[in-house]
Design a protein around this motif. Sequence first.
Motif, PDB file in Angstrom:
ATOM      1  N   ASN A 174       4.939   4.037  13.298  1.00 31.77           N
ATOM      2  CA  ASN A 174       4.392   4.613  12.167  1.00 31.77           C
ATOM      3  C   ASN A 174       5.260   5.253  11.240  1.00 31.77           C
ATOM      4  O   ASN A 174       5.317   6.808  11.107  1.00 31.77           O
ATOM      5  CB  ASN A 174       3.068   5.598  12.472  1.00 31.77           C
ATOM      6  CG  ASN A 174       2.316   6.184  11.061  1.00 31.77           C
ATOM      7  OD1 ASN A 174       2.542   5.375  10.086  1.00 31.77           O
ATOM      8  ND2 ASN A 174       1.872   7.113  11.228  1.00 31.77           N
ATOM      9  N   PRO A 175       6.273   4.521  10.452  1.00 33.21           N
ATOM     10  CA  PRO A 175       7.169   5.507   9.637  1.00 33.21           C
ATOM     11  C   PRO A 175       6.808   5.988   8.442  1.00 33.21           C
ATOM     12  O   PRO A 175       5.555   5.762   8.045  1.00 33.21           O
ATOM     13  CB  PRO A 175       8.012   4.409   9.236  1.00 33.21           C
ATOM     14  CG  PRO A 175       7.132   2.932   9.159  1.00 33.21           C
ATOM     15  CD  PRO A 175       6.249   3.290  10.168  1.00 33.21           C
ATOM     16  N   GLN A 176       7.346   6.890   8.039  1.00 33.66           N
ATOM     17  CA  GLN A 176       6.959   7.778   6.968  1.00 33.66           C
ATOM     18  C   GLN A 176       6.798   6.878   5.629  1.00 33.66           C
ATOM     19  O   GLN A 176       7.539   5.913   5.496  1.00 33.66           O
ATOM     20  CB  GLN A 176       8.384   8.722   6.375  1.00 33.66           C
ATOM     21  CG  GLN A 176       7.856   9.803   5.478  1.00 33.66           C
ATOM     22  CD  GLN A 176       9.114  10.544   5.214  1.00 33.66           C
ATOM     23  OE1 GLN A 176      10.256  10.161   5.054  1.00 33.66           O
ATOM     24  NE2 GLN A 176       8.960  11.969   4.904  1.00 33.66           N
ATOM     25  N   GLY A 177       5.618   7.260   4.919  1.00 39.69           N
ATOM     26  CA  GLY A 177       5.310   6.185   3.761  1.00 39.69           C
ATOM     27  C   GLY A 177       4.170   5.168   4.195  1.00 39.69           C
ATOM     28  O   GLY A 177       3.585   4.595   3.374  1.00 39.69           O
ATOM     29  N   HIS A 178       4.010   5.201   5.399  1.00 40.41           N
ATOM     30  CA  HIS A 178       3.074   4.133   6.114  1.00 40.41           C
ATOM     31  C   HIS A 178       1.955   4.779   6.642  1.00 40.41           C
ATOM     32  O   HIS A 178       1.858   5.727   7.465  1.00 40.41           O
ATOM     33  CB  HIS A 178       3.626   3.343   7.183  1.00 40.41           C
ATOM     34  CG  HIS A 178       2.599   2.309   7.807  1.00 40.41           C
ATOM     35  ND1 HIS A 178       1.853   1.432   7.072  1.00 40.41           N
ATOM     36  CD2 HIS A 178       2.208   2.346   9.181  1.00 40.41           C
ATOM     37  CE1 HIS A 178       1.162   0.758   8.160  1.00 40.41           C
ATOM     38  NE2 HIS A 178       1.268   1.280   9.240  1.00 40.41           N
ATOM     39  N   PRO A 179       0.766   4.464   6.225  1.00 41.14           N
ATOM     40  CA  PRO A 179      -0.698   5.293   6.537  1.00 41.14           C
ATOM     41  C   PRO A 179      -1.029   4.942   7.995  1.00 41.14           C
ATOM     42  O   PRO A 179      -2.123   4.033   7.974  1.00 41.14           O
ATOM     43  CB  PRO A 179      -1.598   4.890   5.559  1.00 41.14           C
ATOM     44  CG  PRO A 179      -1.045   3.619   5.036  1.00 41.14           C
ATOM     45  CD  PRO A 179       0.359   3.620   4.953  1.00 41.14           C
ATOM     46  N   GLY A 180      -0.256   4.838   8.905  1.00 39.07           N
ATOM     47  CA  GLY A 180      -0.493   4.284  10.396  1.00 39.07           C
ATOM     48  C   GLY A 180      -1.510   5.046  11.094  1.00 39.07           C
ATOM     49  O   GLY A 180      -1.509   4.773  12.447  1.00 39.07           O
ATOM     50  N   GLY A 181      -2.135   6.150  10.725  1.00 41.01           N
ATOM     51  CA  GLY A 181      -3.035   6.890  11.605  1.00 41.01           C
ATOM     52  C   GLY A 181      -2.455   8.038  12.131  1.00 41.01           C
ATOM     53  O   GLY A 181      -1.175   8.342  12.187  1.00 41.01           O
ATOM     54  N   TYR A 206      13.067   0.080   1.230  1.00 40.24           N
ATOM     55  CA  TYR A 206      11.984   0.558   1.187  1.00 40.24           C
ATOM     56  C   TYR A 206      10.934  -0.295   1.790  1.00 40.24           C
ATOM     57  O   TYR A 206      10.046   0.093   2.870  1.00 40.24           O
ATOM     58  CB  TYR A 206      11.621   1.024  -0.231  1.00 40.24           C
ATOM     59  CG  TYR A 206      10.306   2.261  -0.118  1.00 40.24           C
ATOM     60  CD1 TYR A 206      10.467   3.570   0.452  1.00 40.24           C
ATOM     61  CD2 TYR A 206       9.068   1.490  -0.303  1.00 40.24           C
ATOM     62  CE1 TYR A 206       9.292   4.287   0.237  1.00 40.24           C
ATOM     63  CE2 TYR A 206       8.005   2.300  -0.375  1.00 40.24           C
ATOM     64  CZ  TYR A 206       7.990   3.658  -0.012  1.00 40.24           C
ATOM     65  OH  TYR A 206       6.898   4.531   0.113  1.00 40.24           O
ATOM     66  N   TYR A 252      11.515  -0.699   5.792  1.00 32.39           N
ATOM     67  CA  TYR A 252      11.529   0.395   6.556  1.00 32.39           C
ATOM     68  C   TYR A 252      10.447   1.455   6.541  1.00 32.39           C
ATOM     69  O   TYR A 252      10.224   2.338   7.288  1.00 32.39           O
ATOM     70  CB  TYR A 252      12.894   1.306   6.707  1.00 32.39           C
ATOM     71  CG  TYR A 252      13.934   0.469   7.415  1.00 32.39           C
ATOM     72  CD1 TYR A 252      14.122   0.080   8.662  1.00 32.39           C
ATOM     73  CD2 TYR A 252      15.016  -0.028   6.423  1.00 32.39           C
ATOM     74  CE1 TYR A 252      14.955  -0.806   9.143  1.00 32.39           C
ATOM     75  CE2 TYR A 252      16.065  -0.880   7.105  1.00 32.39           C
ATOM     76  CZ  TYR A 252      16.237  -1.185   8.520  1.00 32.39           C
ATOM     77  OH  TYR A 252      16.998  -1.792   8.874  1.00 32.39           O
ATOM     78  N   ALA A 253       9.665   1.143   5.559  1.00 32.15           N
ATOM     79  CA  ALA A 253       8.167   1.822   5.441  1.00 32.15           C
ATOM     80  C   ALA A 253       7.102   1.190   5.924  1.00 32.15           C
ATOM     81  O   ALA A 253       6.056   1.398   5.908  1.00 32.15           O
ATOM     82  CB  ALA A 253       7.809   2.382   3.946  1.00 32.15           C
ATOM     83  N   ALA A 295       0.946  -1.182  -0.035  1.00 33.93           N
ATOM     84  CA  ALA A 295      -0.053  -0.039  -0.139  1.00 33.93           C
ATOM     85  C   ALA A 295       0.764   1.220   0.106  1.00 33.93           C
ATOM     86  O   ALA A 295       0.652   2.325  -0.708  1.00 33.93           O
ATOM     87  CB  ALA A 295      -1.089  -0.061   1.447  1.00 33.93           C
ATOM     88  N   SER A 296       1.871   1.282   0.827  1.00 33.88           N
ATOM     89  CA  SER A 296       2.726   2.432   1.059  1.00 33.88           C
ATOM     90  C   SER A 296       3.613   2.667  -0.490  1.00 33.88           C
ATOM     91  O   SER A 296       3.853   3.952  -0.897  1.00 33.88           O
ATOM     92  CB  SER A 296       3.895   2.333   1.908  1.00 33.88           C
ATOM     93  OG  SER A 296       3.283   1.881   3.278  1.00 33.88           O
ATOM     94  N   ALA A 297       3.559   1.483  -1.325  1.00 29.35           N
ATOM     95  CA  ALA A 297       4.433   1.709  -2.556  1.00 29.35           C
ATOM     96  C   ALA A 297       3.328   1.930  -3.675  1.00 29.35           C
ATOM     97  O   ALA A 297       3.953   1.917  -4.814  1.00 29.35           O
ATOM     98  CB  ALA A 297       5.185   0.338  -2.656  1.00 29.35           C
ATOM     99  N   GLY A 298       2.433   2.212  -3.353  1.00 31.46           N
ATOM    100  CA  GLY A 298       1.398   2.609  -4.361  1.00 31.46           C
ATOM    101  C   GLY A 298       0.569   1.258  -5.058  1.00 31.46           C
ATOM    102  O   GLY A 298       0.235   1.532  -6.136  1.00 31.46           O
TER     103      GLY A 298
END
Lengths: 174, 527
Positions: free
Chosen positions: A157-164, A141, A144-145, A13-16
Amino acid sequence: MRLTRRDAVVALASAGVAVAAGATLEAPTADDGPIGETERDVLLAVAEVVYPDEVADTRAFVERYVGGRAAERPDWAAGVADAASYLDEYAQSWRDANFADLDAADRDDVLRSMGADTAASDPEGTDVERVRYYLVNDLLYALYASPTGGRLVGIENPQGHPGGTASYQRGEPR
Amino acid sequence: MSDRAPSPRVDVCVVGAGPAGALVADRLATAGHDVVVLEAGPRFDPDSREERMERSIRPAGDPRAVWDMGGPRDAYESTGERAYPLNRSRVKGVGGSSLHWQGMVMRLHEADFESATRRGLGADWPIDYADLRPFYADAERALGVAGASDNPFAPPRAEPHPLPAFPPSHSDSLFASACEDLGIATHSVPNARNSEPYDGEGACVGYGTCQPVCPSGAKYDATRHVASAEAAGARVIDRAPVRRLRHDDAGDRVVAAEYTSPDGRRHRQTARQFVLAAGGVEGPRLLLLSRSERYPDGLANSSGAVGKYFHDHLFAGAGGTVDADTRQNHVGFNTTESHQFYEGDGGRIKLEFLNYAGPSPVEQALGADEWGDDLLSSLRDAYGGHLAVGGLVEQLPRAENRVTLSATRTDDRGDPVPEIEWSLGDYERRAIRRANEIQREILDAAGADVQWTVGPDATGPAFHHMGTTRMGTDPESSVVDPRLRAHDLANLTIPSSSAFVTGGAMNPTLTIAALALKAAEHLDADL
């Protein structure tokens, strides 16, 4: 720390890569285009070098991540296949073996000797720069995302991850 | 007729599909007027946003490429004392620069409209806060601003923000006690970002990459009002750069916007009213390109002020580390700031307490020259205890800071590119130094080991292009009147940050939106 199926889903998901809720990420299929078993083995072999020892179960993670991404982004899959092919050629030239057949120390040495550790990451660059982009950095990526990779460092909730929007508020009072 | 051929004469032709153009188009289309919007850049596929986010995190390529900026289409020259990185500061496309903006939306303070009268600096606006106040409230509803009425320094407001403010971060709590010790009041940040579902978009899900791309759509961008305008009947033509505005024989009215489609054909869109909403650089550039026998110095430029008084905000910051987890880089927006030093003697300063101080682990990993356990060890060492206080500092408008046409360089269509001359004055240098002093005091009080400072020499622009078609009542010294209409041309409206007389130290987009809504109201009455 175990990489889970959910990590693969969120990394995708983070990778599009669209992954429907509840979707099952199967092992790769013929739809994965240019990424076949050989390419998958190369990716897994690279992951075992660039991922820290604390990460376990990388095979299932990598296969699901790659499978889902390849289906959605054929240009990316072609780039991975080209980079994997170059890495195998390089390993054959210098070690008389395919990259995935080398032991971990030799794989690490092959990647460093070609300069993948210091190369710029460029999808349109030199062979080594594309190894860095499509193999080394893509795997980093994905890790670590993801929440699992982030938690290894201390950020769930690393950058690139929609962790709220809850985790940024949490912390230990001083 | 190709899909980029002009429409038969319409009521309104809008140049630019950023926030100002989109809001005007939406309001006027909703009111029943025929509207065509001409946008120089492309219509980006919303499904590409996650891939663009990945581009922004990965080190490959140039940051401009996240939104495909750069190349001959976007060529420019920067010849002033300070380099101005124009293509990092803007996006051409449907949605405009709101596609990559941070999303901070504050009202200007009352004093900002009376800078000359109150301080003897800059110039007064021809309107005051009370004039703009209802449009600010309207703009906050339009953009879906999440905020709270807890700012003791903010101008008066009669209504709450449409969405609740985002709660403070863990690091905000570390700063709060330090600021309390120093007698510095802190408060929430108004964000054009959904803290709850709003206007058809969900709440923020915390990708942490607000600037330059929000994959979820929770951050406001102008594609929302473009979609709304189109639903109301407006026509939006992308990849249609306007190259000239043409006026009638008398020089009283604009009659056509000439644009080029990707196949190289030139077109003329005629309209009753024209709205120039192309931002603080391309707006004045188009006016200067549209010079004629009647207006040899450029359209709407009888005052000579077109392109002059270019000003931005300056970044000032300081940061360091504490021996505690500060929980940075979970989200890409800020939740606490202080306007306490806004109207003091040291120059306008707005303090921001960053939620993204220090390295982002994934970005650091992708740029590292190690991997495996060594990399993880480095990531752990680097992440953890960072704190930073940033801020915006006012730049005064000065005529010598300006946008002109390059005499030597042209773009891919053969038109002279914009040339930017930009420098800092003593006022800005003093204000940045003062901001740094305050920032270091706060960090010291928080127990931080201060490790870096961005001061007058290292500062850079905040990418807010203001002042280049300034508003005023005197046609001899200003370009547009208080209703945003050009003094020289009865049917040319310029609702933009280019109309700002001064910019204070507040992020400009809410004021741009308020001006656009004000202009739309005037235009609707005229039509």
